[in-house]
Design an enzyme around this catalytic site. Structure first.
Site, PDB file in Angstrom:
ATOM      1  N   ASP A   1      46.900  47.148  40.891  1.00 17.14           N
ATOM      2  CA  ASP A   1      47.096  48.109  39.784  1.00 17.14           C
ATOM      3  C   ASP A   1      46.168  49.307  39.872  1.00 17.14           C
ATOM      4  OD1 ASP A   1      47.678  45.189  38.069  1.00 17.14           O
ATOM      5  OD2 ASP A   1      49.149  46.793  38.188  1.00 17.14           O
TER       6      ASP A   1
ATOM      7  N   HIS B   1      40.516  39.811  40.545  1.00 21.39           N
ATOM      8  CA  HIS B   1      41.769  39.055  40.697  1.00 21.39           C
ATOM      9  C   HIS B   1      41.434  37.567  40.694  1.00 21.39           C
ATOM     10  CE1 HIS B   1      45.680  37.793  42.204  1.00 21.39           C
ATOM     11  NE2 HIS B   1      46.105  38.996  41.872  1.00 21.39           N
TER      12      HIS B   1
ATOM     13  N   HIS C   1      47.157  41.934  32.959  1.00 19.95           N
ATOM     14  CA  HIS C   1      48.164  41.649  33.992  1.00 19.95           C
ATOM     15  C   HIS C   1      48.860  42.966  34.369  1.00 19.95           C
ATOM     16  CE1 HIS C   1      50.989  39.480  36.356  1.00 19.95           C
ATOM     17  NE2 HIS C   1      51.674  38.838  35.446  1.00 19.95           N
TER      18      HIS C   1
HETATM   19  C1  SDX Z   1      47.729  41.628  38.211  1.00 17.24           C
HETATM   20  O1  SDX Z   1      47.663  36.744  39.074  1.00 17.24           O
HETATM   21  C2  SDX Z   1      48.320  37.713  39.773  1.00 17.24           C
HETATM   22  O2  SDX Z   1      48.758  37.496  40.871  1.00 17.24           O
HETATM   23  C3  SDX Z   1      48.421  39.033  39.032  1.00 17.24           C
HETATM   24  C4  SDX Z   1      48.951  40.201  39.885  1.00 17.24           C
HETATM   25  C5  SDX Z   1      50.408  39.997  40.271  1.00 17.24           C
HETATM   26  O3  SDX Z   1      50.827  40.607  41.256  1.00 17.24           O
HETATM   27  O4  SDX Z   1      51.133  39.316  39.504  1.00 17.24           O
HETATM   28  O5  SDX Z   1      48.169  40.378  41.031  1.00 17.24           O
HETATM   29  C6  SDX Z   1      48.942  41.508  39.084  1.00 17.24           C
HETATM   30  O6  SDX Z   1      47.789  41.232  37.056  1.00 17.24           O
HETATM   31  C7  SDX Z   1      46.449  42.170  38.834  1.00 17.24           C
HETATM   32  C8  SDX Z   1      45.245  42.105  37.828  1.00 17.24           C
HETATM   33  C9  SDX Z   1      45.349  43.313  36.913  1.00 17.24           C
HETATM   34  N1  SDX Z   1      44.352  43.209  35.828  1.00 17.24           N
HETATM   35  C10 SDX Z   1      43.253  44.016  35.809  1.00 17.24           C
HETATM   36  O7  SDX Z   1      42.983  44.846  36.692  1.00 17.24           O
HETATM   37  C11 SDX Z   1      42.393  43.846  34.559  1.00 17.24           C
HETATM   38  C12 SDX Z   1      40.923  43.780  34.957  1.00 17.24           C
HETATM   39  N2  SDX Z   1      40.725  42.536  35.675  1.00 17.24           N
HETATM   40  C13 SDX Z   1      40.302  41.385  34.967  1.00 17.24           C
HETATM   41  O8  SDX Z   1      40.468  41.315  33.627  1.00 17.24           O
HETATM   42  C14 SDX Z   1      40.257  40.092  35.767  1.00 17.24           C
HETATM   43  O9  SDX Z   1      39.667  40.373  36.962  1.00 17.24           O
HETATM   44  C15 SDX Z   1      41.550  39.342  35.997  1.00 17.24           C
HETATM   45  C16 SDX Z   1      42.312  39.158  34.720  1.00 17.24           C
HETATM   46  C17 SDX Z   1      42.400  40.067  36.969  1.00 17.24           C
HETATM   47  C18 SDX Z   1      41.199  37.984  36.586  1.00 17.24           C
HETATM   48  O10 SDX Z   1      40.558  37.268  35.590  1.00 17.24           O
HETATM   49  P1  SDX Z   1      39.885  35.821  35.870  1.00 17.24           P
HETATM   50  O11 SDX Z   1      40.195  35.328  37.226  1.00 17.24           O
HETATM   51  O12 SDX Z   1      40.207  34.955  34.710  1.00 17.24           O
HETATM   52  O13 SDX Z   1      38.357  36.159  35.888  1.00 17.24           O
HETATM   53  P2  SDX Z   1      37.448  36.115  34.597  1.00 17.24           P
HETATM   54  O14 SDX Z   1      38.069  36.954  33.531  1.00 17.24           O
HETATM   55  O15 SDX Z   1      37.135  34.684  34.311  1.00 17.24           O
HETATM   56  O16 SDX Z   1      36.144  36.859  35.110  1.00 17.24           O
HETATM   57  C19 SDX Z   1      35.215  36.164  35.970  1.00 17.24           C
HETATM   58  C20 SDX Z   1      33.956  36.995  35.895  1.00 17.24           C
HETATM   59  C21 SDX Z   1      33.503  37.302  34.467  1.00 17.24           C
HETATM   60  O17 SDX Z   1      32.101  37.555  34.551  1.00 17.24           O
HETATM   61  P3  SDX Z   1      31.080  36.379  34.034  1.00 17.24           P
HETATM   62  O18 SDX Z   1      31.400  36.148  32.564  1.00 17.24           O
HETATM   63  O19 SDX Z   1      31.388  35.163  34.892  1.00 17.24           O
HETATM   64  O20 SDX Z   1      29.717  36.972  34.284  1.00 17.24           O
HETATM   65  O21 SDX Z   1      34.181  38.291  36.492  1.00 17.24           O
HETATM   66  C22 SDX Z   1      34.056  39.291  35.494  1.00 17.24           C
HETATM   67  C23 SDX Z   1      34.156  38.613  34.134  1.00 17.24           C
HETATM   68  O22 SDX Z   1      33.445  39.351  33.143  1.00 17.24           O
HETATM   69  N3  SDX Z   1      35.168  40.235  35.674  1.00 17.24           N
HETATM   70  C24 SDX Z   1      35.071  41.550  35.503  1.00 17.24           C
HETATM   71  C25 SDX Z   1      36.326  42.044  35.837  1.00 17.24           C
HETATM   72  N4  SDX Z   1      37.136  41.038  36.173  1.00 17.24           N
HETATM   73  C26 SDX Z   1      36.417  39.912  36.061  1.00 17.24           C
HETATM   74  N5  SDX Z   1      34.034  42.320  35.098  1.00 17.24           N
HETATM   75  C27 SDX Z   1      34.295  43.639  35.039  1.00 17.24           C
HETATM   76  N6  SDX Z   1      35.476  44.236  35.341  1.00 17.24           N
HETATM   77  C28 SDX Z   1      36.516  43.449  35.733  1.00 17.24           C
HETATM   78  N7  SDX Z   1      37.687  43.998  36.020  1.00 17.24           N
END
Ligand code: SDX
Length: 429
Positions: free
Chosen positions: A364, A308, A269
């Site tokens: 971010d 996201h 997050h």
């Molecule tokens: C913020 O919710 C908000 O509004 C948050 C925010 C706000 O203003 O409050 O926007 C701020 O928190 C932005 C997000 C910051 N976090 C990151 O940048 C961390 C990296 N991102 C991820 O961990 C992820 O994308 C999330 C946490 C942001 C979203 O997670 P989800 O929606 O639960 O997605 P998931 O973890 O279920 O992933 C779905 C798929 C998976 O692949 P499969 O297992 O289906 O093959 O997408 C892949 C994940 O492995 N994936 C990624 C990835 N993000 C998702 N693979 C590689 N790198 C990534 N960053």
């Protein structure tokens, strides 16, 4: 035949049919409970880990349209607010629901400017942390501790009392951030200078040394104010949901906000901006980007700053932040890590995995690069996010408290554990 706003469901276990009303594009989860296999049956629930498709609240604060890549605060597009407004005015908009008239803004701004000081005992509290304590850990603890300085904050049904706590928290978060930073580098705390702007005062409390009057660089001051605006609110993200969840027990807003800040601290997050910087430093040079992407594709690591839950298109804040980056670099000099970031983005956006998973840069990804170019230490990045998100957390907390439909948050569970079994004394195990 007129189209009915309802869902017809047939339970194939019993052959019974049910009609569930559809309202605001949703059904009420409680309406599922009537669907039973027999009279002893508890009735159906919806199972939704991570709340990927569950609305827990009705809100008017911000709209996040993931498909179109749109973000609006109380109906105003984020791009217009970032271009034309100020963080304190946006904070008023988020909390009060409308843009302020001049006299309203002057009063709001005066109230916040004159509440920037912390009780002197807070300094003693901070002294208890190790010299290298993470500023976010200090921030979470200090916000919670403020509840002990303002016991009157428990009068949640008093509008004036709520407004007073909201103004105190918006006013004091920069002071907490700055004191946590000064504690870490062993410099004396710099007190607020109420002649300065909200963002300018944070720079003053963080960076002023022996000069009698700190003069913030206007470009950096403006860039920081815009970054605060862009972080103002974002629907029911993890930290905002935590604020509402904890707030639903009717605890005071300081403790509820400490919970929200704790959720924000996580690297998935708000802690992602810090993780992005560490990732870019680890990559070091754009020639190393292909090898790093390969590790992501092998699922060894995640690409921090990408992806996201809601945006399946470009995060509109990332687009705007990239513009702010150019203005900052004109003052600070170009941050070499931006070339690594641009190469990472270029390759990722062409790669089938990222395209198919709709993984775009989020807020971010670029904010960390700007913060670093502005001289902020990487550990303070999530605290800067928390400062920007404070009015959003508080607006959402207040909206939840005033919503007649809201009650204490208490989700159900699908129990998958043991059935009844008898205790076995240790000698017989
Ligand atoms: C913020 O919710 C908000 O509004 C948050 C925010 C706000 O203003 O409050 O926007 C701020 O928190 C932005 C997000 C910051 N976090 C990151 O940048 C961390 C990296 N991102 C991820 O961990 C992820 O994308 C999330 C946490 C942001 C979203 O997670 P989800 O929606 O639960 O997605 P998931 O973890 O279920 O992933 C779905 C798929 C998976 O692949 P499969 O297992 O289906 O093959 O997408 C892949 C994940 O492995 N994936 C990624 C990835 N993000 C998702 N693979 C590689 N790198 C990534 N960053």
């Amino acid at each position: 035949m007129t189209k009915k706003n309802s869902l017809s469901i047939t339970d194939n276990r019993t052959g019974k049919s049910y009609e569930l009303p559809i309202e605001n594009g949703s059904i009420r989860a409680l309406d599922l409970r009537q669907i039973k296999e027999n009279s002893e049956d508890f009735g159906l629930m919806a199972y939704d880990p991570g709340f990927a498709n569950t609305a827990s609240v009705k809100s008017k604060v911000s709209l996040v349209d993931g498909e179109k890549g749109i973000l609006m605060y109380r109906g105003y597009p984020i791009e217009q607010l970032a271009e034309q407004s100020s963080f304190l005015e946006v904070a008023y908009l988020l909390v009060c629901g409308e843009l302020p008239a001049k006299d309203e803004f002057d009063q709001w701004s005066h109230e916040i400017t004159t509440h920037t000081f912390l009780h002197e005992n807070v300094k003693k509290l901070m002294e208890g942390f190790r010299y290298d304590a993470h500023p976010m850990g200090i921030f979470v603890s200090t916000v919670a501790a403020l509840s002990t300085f303002y016991p009157d904050s428990k009068n949640l049904d008093d509008a004036e009392c709520r407004k007073h706590q909201i103004q105190r928290l918006i006013a004091k978060t920069p002071t907490i951030a700055a004191f946590a930073y000064r504690h870490r580098i062993g410099l004396p705390y710099m007190y607020p200078d109420n002649d300065l702007s909200y963002a300018g005062n944070l720079l003053n409390m963080m960076y002023r040394t022996s000069e009698a009057k700190y003069e913030p660089d206007p470009v950096l001051e403006k860039a920081l104010d815009v970054l605060f605006i862009l972080h103002g609110d974002h629907g029911q993200n993890c930290s905002t949901s935590s604020m509402r969840f904890v707030g639903s027990s009717e605890v005071d807003p300081y403790c509820a906000m400490a919970a929200a800040a704790a959720a924000l601290y996580g690297p998935l997050h708000g802690g992602a901006n810090e993780a992005v910087l560490r990732m870019l430093r680890e990559i070091g040079d754009k020639k190393n980007v292909p090898a790093y992407i390969k590790r992501v594709l092998n699922k060894e690591i995640r690409l921090m700053g990408f992806g996201h839950r809601v945006y399946k298109n470009y995060d509109p804040r990332a687009t705007f932040i990239k513009k702010v980056a150019d203005q900052v670099f004109e003052v600070t000099g170009r941050n070499p890590l931006i070339d690594v970031a641009l190469e990472l983005e270029r390759i990722a956006l062409q790669d089938e995995y990222f395209v198919s998973h709709k993984l775009f840069p989020n807020v971010d990804f670029y904010s960390g690069i700007i913060y670093q170019a502005m001289g902020f230490p990487v550990e303070i990045f999530p605290v800067l996010f928390a400062i920007g998100r404070t009015p959003g957390w508080l607006a959402q907390w207040q909206e939840g408290h005033l919503d007649p439909e809201q009650r204490i948050a208490r989700p159900r569970q699908l129990y998958m554990g043991y059935g009844k079994r008898d205790y076995v004394p240790i000698g017989k195990r």
